[in-house]
Design a protein around this motif. Structure first.
Motif, PDB file in Angstrom:
ATOM      1  N   ASN A   5       7.511  -2.739   4.788  1.00  0.00           N
ATOM      2  CA  ASN A   5       7.245  -4.167   4.818  1.00  0.00           C
ATOM      3  C   ASN A   5       5.770  -4.316   5.163  1.00  0.00           C
ATOM      4  N   VAL A   6       5.221  -5.470   4.828  1.00  0.00           N
ATOM      5  CA  VAL A   6       3.782  -5.669   4.955  1.00  0.00           C
ATOM      6  C   VAL A   6       3.507  -6.985   5.677  1.00  0.00           C
ATOM      7  N   ILE A   7       2.619  -6.928   6.646  1.00  0.00           N
ATOM      8  CA  ILE A   7       2.173  -8.114   7.366  1.00  0.00           C
ATOM      9  C   ILE A   7       0.698  -8.312   7.029  1.00  0.00           C
ATOM     10  N   SER A   8       0.374  -9.430   6.406  1.00  0.00           N
ATOM     11  CA  SER A   8      -1.026  -9.727   6.075  1.00  0.00           C
ATOM     12  C   SER A   8      -1.527 -10.784   7.053  1.00  0.00           C
ATOM     13  N   MET A   9      -2.469 -10.378   7.878  1.00  0.00           N
ATOM     14  CA  MET A   9      -2.985 -11.243   8.939  1.00  0.00           C
ATOM     15  C   MET A   9      -4.271 -11.903   8.470  1.00  0.00           C
ATOM     16  N   ILE A  10      -4.290 -13.218   8.549  1.00  0.00           N
ATOM     17  CA  ILE A  10      -5.433 -13.997   8.082  1.00  0.00           C
ATOM     18  C   ILE A  10      -6.364 -14.218   9.267  1.00  0.00           C
ATOM     19  N   ARG A  11      -7.484 -13.511   9.233  1.00  0.00           N
ATOM     20  CA  ARG A  11      -8.458 -13.587  10.327  1.00  0.00           C
ATOM     21  C   ARG A  11      -9.795 -14.089   9.801  1.00  0.00           C
TER      22      ARG A  11
ATOM     23  N   LYS B 192      -2.697   0.796   8.324  1.00  0.00           N
ATOM     24  CA  LYS B 192      -3.565  -0.339   8.634  1.00  0.00           C
ATOM     25  C   LYS B 192      -4.583  -0.430   7.497  1.00  0.00           C
ATOM     26  N   VAL B 193      -4.686  -1.625   6.884  1.00  0.00           N
ATOM     27  CA  VAL B 193      -5.586  -1.821   5.750  1.00  0.00           C
ATOM     28  C   VAL B 193      -6.622  -2.881   6.134  1.00  0.00           C
ATOM     29  N   HIS B 194      -7.886  -2.536   5.937  1.00  0.00           N
ATOM     30  CA  HIS B 194      -8.999  -3.426   6.270  1.00  0.00           C
ATOM     31  C   HIS B 194      -9.365  -4.300   5.063  1.00  0.00           C
ATOM     32  N   PRO B 195     -10.086  -5.402   5.289  1.00  0.00           N
ATOM     33  CA  PRO B 195     -10.455  -6.299   4.183  1.00  0.00           C
ATOM     34  C   PRO B 195     -11.199  -5.605   3.034  1.00  0.00           C
ATOM     35  N   ASP B 196     -11.921  -4.529   3.327  1.00  0.00           N
ATOM     36  CA  ASP B 196     -12.648  -3.825   2.263  1.00  0.00           C
ATOM     37  C   ASP B 196     -11.764  -2.859   1.478  1.00  0.00           C
ATOM     38  N   GLY B 197     -10.478  -2.780   1.827  1.00  0.00           N
ATOM     39  CA  GLY B 197      -9.535  -1.916   1.117  1.00  0.00           C
ATOM     40  C   GLY B 197      -9.376  -0.534   1.737  1.00  0.00           C
ATOM     41  N   SER B 198     -10.216  -0.193   2.697  1.00  0.00           N
ATOM     42  CA  SER B 198     -10.052   1.099   3.370  1.00  0.00           C
ATOM     43  C   SER B 198      -8.776   1.044   4.226  1.00  0.00           C
TER      44      SER B 198
ATOM     45  N   LYS C  42       3.909   5.572  -2.741  1.00  0.00           N
ATOM     46  CA  LYS C  42       3.955   4.329  -3.517  1.00  0.00           C
ATOM     47  C   LYS C  42       3.139   3.228  -2.842  1.00  0.00           C
ATOM     48  N   LEU C  43       3.268   3.118  -1.537  1.00  0.00           N
ATOM     49  CA  LEU C  43       2.528   2.111  -0.776  1.00  0.00           C
ATOM     50  C   LEU C  43       1.020   2.351  -0.885  1.00  0.00           C
ATOM     51  N   ILE C  44       0.584   3.586  -0.724  1.00  0.00           N
ATOM     52  CA  ILE C  44      -0.845   3.919  -0.808  1.00  0.00           C
ATOM     53  C   ILE C  44      -1.394   3.560  -2.193  1.00  0.00           C
ATOM     54  N   LYS C  45      -0.623   3.827  -3.245  1.00  0.00           N
ATOM     55  CA  LYS C  45      -1.070   3.474  -4.603  1.00  0.00           C
ATOM     56  C   LYS C  45      -1.237   1.968  -4.744  1.00  0.00           C
ATOM     57  N   LYS C  46      -0.300   1.196  -4.183  1.00  0.00           N
ATOM     58  CA  LYS C  46      -0.401  -0.265  -4.226  1.00  0.00           C
ATOM     59  C   LYS C  46      -1.655  -0.744  -3.490  1.00  0.00           C
ATOM     60  N   ILE C  47      -1.930  -0.121  -2.344  1.00  0.00           N
ATOM     61  CA  ILE C  47      -3.116  -0.480  -1.568  1.00  0.00           C
ATOM     62  C   ILE C  47      -4.375  -0.182  -2.382  1.00  0.00           C
ATOM     63  N   GLU C  48      -4.461   1.020  -2.931  1.00  0.00           N
ATOM     64  CA  GLU C  48      -5.656   1.434  -3.669  1.00  0.00           C
ATOM     65  C   GLU C  48      -5.879   0.596  -4.924  1.00  0.00           C
ATOM     66  N   ARG C  49      -4.799   0.153  -5.552  1.00  0.00           N
ATOM     67  CA  ARG C  49      -4.905  -0.673  -6.770  1.00  0.00           C
ATOM     68  C   ARG C  49      -5.006  -2.163  -6.447  1.00  0.00           C
ATOM     69  N   ARG C  50      -4.882  -2.485  -5.160  1.00  0.00           N
ATOM     70  CA  ARG C  50      -4.875  -3.889  -4.695  1.00  0.00           C
ATOM     71  C   ARG C  50      -3.802  -4.712  -5.410  1.00  0.00           C
ATOM     72  N   GLU C  51      -2.659  -4.057  -5.591  1.00  0.00           N
ATOM     73  CA  GLU C  51      -1.493  -4.730  -6.174  1.00  0.00           C
ATOM     74  C   GLU C  51      -0.821  -5.569  -5.093  1.00  0.00           C
ATOM     75  N   SER C  52       0.010  -6.494  -5.516  1.00  0.00           N
ATOM     76  CA  SER C  52       0.766  -7.328  -4.587  1.00  0.00           C
ATOM     77  C   SER C  52       1.466  -6.440  -3.564  1.00  0.00           C
ATOM     78  N   PRO C  53       1.372  -6.769  -2.320  1.00  0.00           N
ATOM     79  CA  PRO C  53       0.806  -7.950  -1.680  1.00  0.00           C
ATOM     80  C   PRO C  53      -0.639  -7.766  -1.205  1.00  0.00           C
ATOM     81  N   PHE C  54      -1.338  -6.797  -1.741  1.00  0.00           N
ATOM     82  CA  PHE C  54      -2.707  -6.496  -1.302  1.00  0.00           C
ATOM     83  C   PHE C  54      -3.761  -7.188  -2.161  1.00  0.00           C
ATOM     84  N   ASP C  55      -3.372  -8.281  -2.755  1.00  0.00           N
ATOM     85  CA  ASP C  55      -4.237  -9.091  -3.605  1.00  0.00           C
ATOM     86  C   ASP C  55      -4.652 -10.327  -2.805  1.00  0.00           C
ATOM     87  N   GLU C  56      -5.925 -10.420  -2.498  1.00  0.00           N
ATOM     88  CA  GLU C  56      -6.435 -11.501  -1.652  1.00  0.00           C
ATOM     89  C   GLU C  56      -6.113 -12.884  -2.222  1.00  0.00           C
TER      90      GLU C  56
END
Length: 181
Positions: free
Chosen positions: A70-76, A107-113, A145-159
């Motif tokens: 599951n993913v929590i996207s925190m708006i800071r 943990k994923v930072h705004p720059d995608g790292s 699978k999660l790491i690939k989604k992060i690296e591709r900025r796929e949902s939910p990692f799409d700003e």
């Protein structure tokens, strides 16, 4: 049945059945076969030891019935930060959204790292609670699978998706009507 604009408890357990953490409450903004999306905004969180704290910022939480995370996207102010929990698929049982937390986090930072966290806790709990080889394989595959989604900025990692969901939350929490895109 869970629906848009409902409030819902969110409960995380450990493999041995003990309660790990509870969020009181999330505001549901989307329900589908693929996911439940809820927003926590200054929500009370209760830890297994009874400690309570309040979340500091709005967070859009993604719970999947067919994925082991599951993913929590925190708006800071510094951007959108993500905290991903490797966990069993999430279910809603009429009481709460529930899953089993398997310790590993990303943990994923705004720059995608990103940074993988709690590998020592995963190994310790795996030994103590008897994670099966099949379970460990499933968690490993889901991590990939999660790491690939992060690296591709796929949902939910799409700003842009997060910004749209946050606008939906702001509208729904203030109005009686349905959200119109």
């Amino acid at each position: 049945m869970l629906k848009e604009k409902d409030y819902v408890y969110i409960q995380s357990y450990k493999h041995d059945g003990s309660l790990h953490r509870t969020w009181i409450k999330g505001f549901v903004i989307e329900v589908s076969k693929e996911r439940i999306v809820a927003v926590t905004d200054r929500a009370c969180v209760v830890e297994s030891d009874g400690r309570r704290w309040i979340t500091r910022e709005p967070a859009i939480c993604f719970f999947y019935p067919n994925q082991w995370f599951n993913v929590i996207s925190m708006i800071r102010k510094t951007g959108i930060h993500y905290y991903c929990n490797l966990a069993s698929p999430s279910i809603y049982d009429g009481e709460a959204i529930k899953n089993i937390d398997y310790d590993l986090d990303v943990k994923v930072h705004p720059d995608g790292s990103y940074l993988i966290l709690d590998e020592d806790e995963y190994a310790q709990h795996g030994a103590e609670m008897g994670y099966s080889e099949q379970l460990k394989r499933a968690i490993g595959l889901e991590m990939e699978k999660l790491i690939k989604k992060i690296e591709r900025r796929e949902s939910p990692f799409d700003e842009k998706e997060i910004e749209e969901l946050y606008r939906r939350y702001q509208y729904l929490s203030k109005h009686n009507g349905k959200w119109k895109k």
